[in-house]
Write an enzyme that holds these catalytic residues in place. Structure first.
Site, short mmCIF file in Angstrom:
data_model
loop_
_atom_site.label_atom_id
_atom_site.label_comp_id
_atom_site.label_asym_id
_atom_site.label_seq_id
_atom_site.Cartn_x
_atom_site.Cartn_y
_atom_site.Cartn_z
N SER A 587 40.11 63.69 10.30
CA SER A 587 41.43 63.09 10.18
C SER A 587 42.39 63.78 11.14
O SER A 587 42.16 63.76 12.34
CB SER A 587 41.91 63.15 8.72
OG SER A 587 42.99 62.30 8.51
N ASP A 672 38.87 52.14 6.85
CA ASP A 672 39.76 53.30 6.76
C ASP A 672 41.22 52.86 6.72
O ASP A 672 41.68 52.13 7.61
CB ASP A 672 39.52 54.24 7.95
CG ASP A 672 40.09 55.63 7.72
OD1 ASP A 672 41.10 55.75 7.01
OD2 ASP A 672 39.51 56.59 8.26
N HIS A 707 38.37 55.98 4.60
CA HIS A 707 38.69 57.32 5.07
C HIS A 707 37.82 58.39 4.42
O HIS A 707 37.44 59.38 5.06
CB HIS A 707 40.16 57.62 4.78
CG HIS A 707 40.72 58.75 5.59
ND1 HIS A 707 40.88 58.68 6.95
CD2 HIS A 707 41.17 59.97 5.22
CE1 HIS A 707 41.42 59.81 7.39
NE2 HIS A 707 41.59 60.61 6.35
#
Length: 736
Positions: A587, A672, A707
Site C-alpha cells: 500500500s 481494491d 486491498h
C-alpha cells in the site's frame, strides 16, 4: 555508501541461471524495445523465442494520453488500464498472471511446501479468549478445515450451552470472497447487527438477526461501512453510508421493520476532505458522530435513550485541532493536541458544557511520550502510551493519586496494547502482548493487586521454541543525523558475516506505527536462515508525533531515505549484502518500494511490492478515486504547484527511468478500493518497457479480491507462499 552492487547480469549469465533452475525467463533485454512496444497483450503472452521456447512477458499497448497540470505535461501511455470492466484490461491482467505462473512454475512444489508449513503451524480448532458483557461471555472460534470464524456466546457462565450468533462459513458458501464486519448485539441481547461484503470493495450490506429465533430480519441496508450502532430502545440503529468514491459521508437512522427509503439522514459530511463515522460510548449513554481528516476532528453527541433527539456539537472543527471522545460519569474525556500538545494530552469537560473553553487537563502533554489512547474504568484510568518507540501501559487510580504506575514487560522489542474491556466496574484490565519471539498473548491484569494471569498464548503447532530465536533493536543513522530504529529477529547462532539473506520491511505513512510483533508465518524464512528486519522510518509514529510530521507532505522523502539508510546499515554491520538483501512493503509501503527502487536499485536483490500506491500524482489529482480527497493533508494537494512539483519528484510511476532495477514481484487485487489495481499494472508495464536489465518483473493480480487479498483464514497464505518462493528462488539462482 554508494554503488554497493553492480546489478546487471549479462543475458548469457541470466539465461544460464534460468536453464539451471528450470525458470521460464527471457534471455533478451526487455527494456526499451520500440519494436515490440505496440504488440497486443495476446501476442505478447504467446510469443516465445524459437530457440529457447521461454515465455515472453506481456507487452502492454501504448495509448499516449496527455496530462497537463500547472503548465507541465506528462504522457501516460497506460492510462487506458483504468477501465475495470474493459475486456482488454482483464485480458492484459490475465496475461500477466499467466506469465507469472510460467516464470515461477518450477517453484510450484516449493510454494505448496511453504503453504503447508504456514497453515500447519496454525491451530485448526481454536477460539479467542471470552470476554464478558452484560451477562454473556462472547468469543470467536474456528473449526478444523474451515476458512471463516464462528461468532458465539454463552449466558452467565462458560459452562452454559453455546449460542451461535453467526457462522461465517455458512454465510460464505458459494462466494469467492466473503467478509463479515461490525458484529454488534442490541442492548437487550436479543438482536444482532452485522455487515457483509462479497466483492472486497469494502461496501457492506447491513443485516439483522433475531438471536432468539435464529431468523434474519427482512431489513437490508446496502453500501455501508458494515457497522450499525444501537440506540437503547433496541429498534433504532445508526449507520454510515458511502458515496461513489467510497468516502463515508452520511449518517442515517433506521428503525427496524420499516423500509430503508424512510431512513432519516441525521448527518451529512459535506467537506470532501473529511470522513464521518458513528459509535457508542463505553458507558452506553451516548451515540457519538465523528468527522475526521488528517488534521482536524469534530464530534456530535446524542443521549442513547432519546434516538429522536438532535445531535449536539462537542467542539466545532478547527484546522489543526485533533481530538477524540469517550464518556464517564458527568464528563467527556478527550485526547487532544490542543494548545500545541503535539504528542497529545487528556482533558475532561462537562457533558453539559463540552466546548474547548471548559476542557480541564487530566494528563499533561509530554515531549517524550505519545498518548495513543485511554480505557476508562470506575476506579481506574489506563493509558496506552509510546516512548522511545515502544508501547507501554500506564495505570492510574481515580481516587488514590499515589497509584500511578507502568506495567513491566521486560523485553527489548515488544508490543503491548489495551484489549477488549467492556466492563466499567472491573478491576481487571484485559491487555495483549507480543514480541518478535513471543506469540500473541492475552492477559488479565488486576490493577489493584498488580497480579496478572496469562489467559492464552497463540499456539504454534509443531516444534516451535521461542528460545531458538533472538530479537534486538538497533539504530541506523540517517544523513541528517536522525537515529532510525530497526527491529531484528533471526535464529540464534546466526553468524553475522554479511552472507545472511535479509528481508527488510517498512510502511512509514499516516502516522501508523509498525510494531514488533510475532508471526508464525515468518518462521518459514527464519528457519531458512533469513534475518527479518523492520525499519521504523519517519512517516510512522513510533518515536512520537514529530516522527510522523517529519515524514509527510514536503518532508515525505525522509521516509524513503530512512529506509535506504536502514538498508545500508544492515550491510555495513555485516547482517547481509546487496546480493541477499530484499525489501518488502504494501500500500503506502508499496509507494516506499517504488521510490526506493528508483533511488537506489543497487541495494536490493529483490523487492516485494503489495498493492503499491505508485501513481501518486495522477491519483491525487483525481478526486473521484476513493480516499483521494481525505488525503491532501497527508501527501499534499497537487492542485497547488509546490505539492505537485514535490510529488512528481518522487512519484514512482513518473520517475521510472531507463536503468537497471532489482527483481520484483508486484501484487494487487482487481477490486481494491484503496489502491486501484491499475496503479501497479501501469507501473509494471512502464518498468518493463524502460528497464535495461534481465531481472524478473512479475505482476500477480487476485481477480477476486481487493486491498486485503483473499478472504478466509488460510487462502490468504497462498500469496505469502508465492512471495516467499520468489525470494527463495532468487537465492537458489545465485547458488547455481
Amino acid at each position: 555508501m554508494k554503488n554497493l552492487k553492480p546489478k546487471a547480469a549479462t543475458s548469457a549469465t541470466l539465461l544460464s541461471a534460468c536453464l539451471l533452475v528450470g525458470a521460464g525467463c527471457s534471455s533478451s533485454n526487455t527494456g526499451g524495445s520500440t519494436a515490440t512496444a505496440t504488440a497486443t497483450t495476446e501476442q505478447a503472452a504467446t510469443a516465445t523465442p524459437a530457440t529457447t521456447q521461454l515465455p515472453q512477458p506481456p507487452v502492454a499497448k501504448k495509448v499516449p494520453k496527455e496530462l497537463t497540470t500547472h503548465g507541465d505535461t506528462r504522457i501516460d501511455n497506460y492510462y487506458w488500464m483504468n477501465q475495470r470492466e474493459d475486456p482488454e484490461v482483464i485480458s492484459y491482467l490475465s496475461a500477466e498472471n499467466t506469465y507469472t505462473d510460467k516464470m515461477l512454475a518450477h517453484t510450484k512444489d516449493l510454494q505448496q511446501q511453504l503453504f503447508d508449513e504456514i497453515v500447519g503451524r496454525i491451530k485448526q480448532n481454536d477460539a479467542s479468549v471470552p470476554f464478558k458483557d452484560d451477562g454473556y461471555w462472547y468469543y470467536t472460534r474456528y473449526e478444523e478445515g474451515k476458512e471463516y470464524p464462528i461468532y458465539a456466546r454463552k449466558k452467565g457462565t462458560m459452562e452454559a450451552a453455546e449460542e451461535i450468533m453467526l457462522n461465517a462459513n455458512e454465510r460464505a458458501e458459494g462466494q469467492s470472497y466473503y467478509s463479515a464486519a461490525g458484529i454488534n448485539v442490541s442492548p437487550n441481547n436479543q438482536l444482532l447487527a452485522f455487515g457483509e461484503d462479497t466483492v472486497s470493495r469494502r461496501k457492506y450490506t447491513l443485516r439483522f438477526k433475531n438471536l432468539q429465533t435464529g431468523k434474519l430480519l427482512p431489513d437490508e441496508i446496502p453500501n455501508t461501512t458494515g457497522s450499525a450502532v444501537w440506540a437503547n430502545d433496541n429498534k433504532t440503529v445508526y449507520y454510515t453510508m458511502k458515496d461513489p468514491a467510497l468516502r463515508s459521508f452520511k449518517i442515517f437512522k433506521h428503525t427496524l421493520g420499516t423500509p430503508t427509503s424512510q431512513d432519516k439522514e441525521v448527518y451529512h459530511e459535506a467537506d470532501e476532505t473529511f470522513n464521518t463515522f458513528v459509535y457508542k460510548t463505553k458507558s452506553e449513554d451516548y451515540i457519538i458522530i465523528g468527522s475526521g481528516s488528517t488534521l482536524s476532528n469534530e464530534y456530535r453527541y446524542l443521549d442513547a435513550n432519546k434516538p429522536n433527539g438532535e445531535f449536539k456539537v462537542i467542539q466545532p472543527r478547527e484546522r489543526g485541532l485533533e481530538y477524540s471522545v469517550d464518556h464517564f460519569g458527568n464528563n467527556f474525556y478527550i485526547v487532544t493536541n490542543k494548545d500545541g500538545a503535539k504528542n497529545f494530552k487528556l482533558v475532561q469537560t462537562p457533558v453539559s458544557k463540552p466546548g474547548k473553553a471548559n476542557w480541564k487537563e487530566v494528563i499533561p502533554h509530554r515531549e517524550d511520550v505519545l498518548l495513543e489512547g485511554i480505557e476508562i474504568f470506575k476506579d481506574y484510568l489506563t493509558l496506552q502510551e509510546r516512548k522511545n518507540g515502544l508501547t507501554q501501559i500506564r495505570v492510574k487510580s481515580w481516587k488514590d493519586s499515589k497509584t500511578d504506575y507502568y506495567i513491566d514487560f521486560g523485553e527489548e522489542a515488544y508490543t503491548a496494547y489495551i484489549g477488549n474491556n467492556p466492563d466499567f466496574d472491573s478491576n481487571k484490565l484485559r491487555y495483549g502482548y507480543t514480541s518478535l519471539t513471543t506469540p500473541y498473548s492475552t492477559y488479565d491484569y488486576n490493577m489493584k493487586t498488580k497480579e496478572q494471569e496469562l489467559l492464552k498464548r497463540d499456539e504454534v503447532v509443531g516444534d516451535f521454541d521461542p528460545a531458538n530465536y533472538e530479537a534486538k533493536r538497533v539504530y541506523a543513522t540517517a544523513d541528517d543525523g536522525t537515529k532510525i530504529p530497526v527491529s531484528l529477529v533471526y535464529r540464534k547462532g546466526t553468524v553475522l558475516n554479511g552472507q545472511n539473506p535479509t528481508l527488510l520491511y517498512a510502511y512509514g505513512s499516516y502516522g501508523s506505527s509498525t510494531n514488533p510483533g510475532f508471526s508464525s508465518v515468518r518462521l518459514s524464512l527464519l528457519d531458512r536462515g533469513f534475518v527479518y528486519a523492520i525499519a521504523h522510518i519517519r512517516g510512522g509514529q513510533e518515536m512520537g508525533r514529530q516522527w510522523y510530521e517529519d515524514g509527510k507532505l514536503l518532508k515525505k522523502k525522509n521516509t524513503f531515505t530512512d529506509f535506504i539508510d536502514a538498508a545500508e546499515y544492515l550491510i555495513e554491520q555485516n547482517y547481509t549484502n546487496p546480493d541477499k538483501l530484499f525489501a518488502q512493503g504494501g500500500s503506502a509501503g508499496g509507494l516506499l518500494m517504488g521510490a526506493v527502487v528508483n533511488m537506489r536499485p543497487d541495494l536490493f536483490e529483490g523487492v516485494l511490492a503489495a498493492v503499491p500506491f505508485v501513481d501518486v500524482v495522477t491519483t491525487m489529482l483525481d478526486t473521484s478515486i476513493p480516499l483521494t480527497t481525505g488525503e491532501f493533508d497527508e501527501w499534499g494537494n497537487p492542485a497547488e504547484k509546490q505539492y505537485y512539483d514535490y510529488m512528481l519528484s518522487y512519484s514512482p510511476y513518473d520517475q521510472v527511468e531507463a536503468k537497471e532495477y532489482p527483481n520484483m514481484l508486484v501484487t494487487t487485487g482487481l477490486h481494491d478500493s484503496q489502491v486501484q489495481y491499475w496503479e501497479p499494472a501501469k507501473w509494471v508495464a512502464k518498468l518493463r518497457d524502460m528497464k535495461t536489465d534481465d531481472n524478473m518483473l512479475l505482476l500477480h493480480t487476485n481477480m477476486e479480491a481487493g486491498h486485503g487479498g483473499a478472504s478466509g483464514r488460510f487462502q490468504r497464505y497462498k500469496e505469502t507462499a508465492l512471495q516467499y518462493a520468489f525470494l527463495l528462488n532468487l537465492l537458489e539462482q545465485q547458488n547455481q
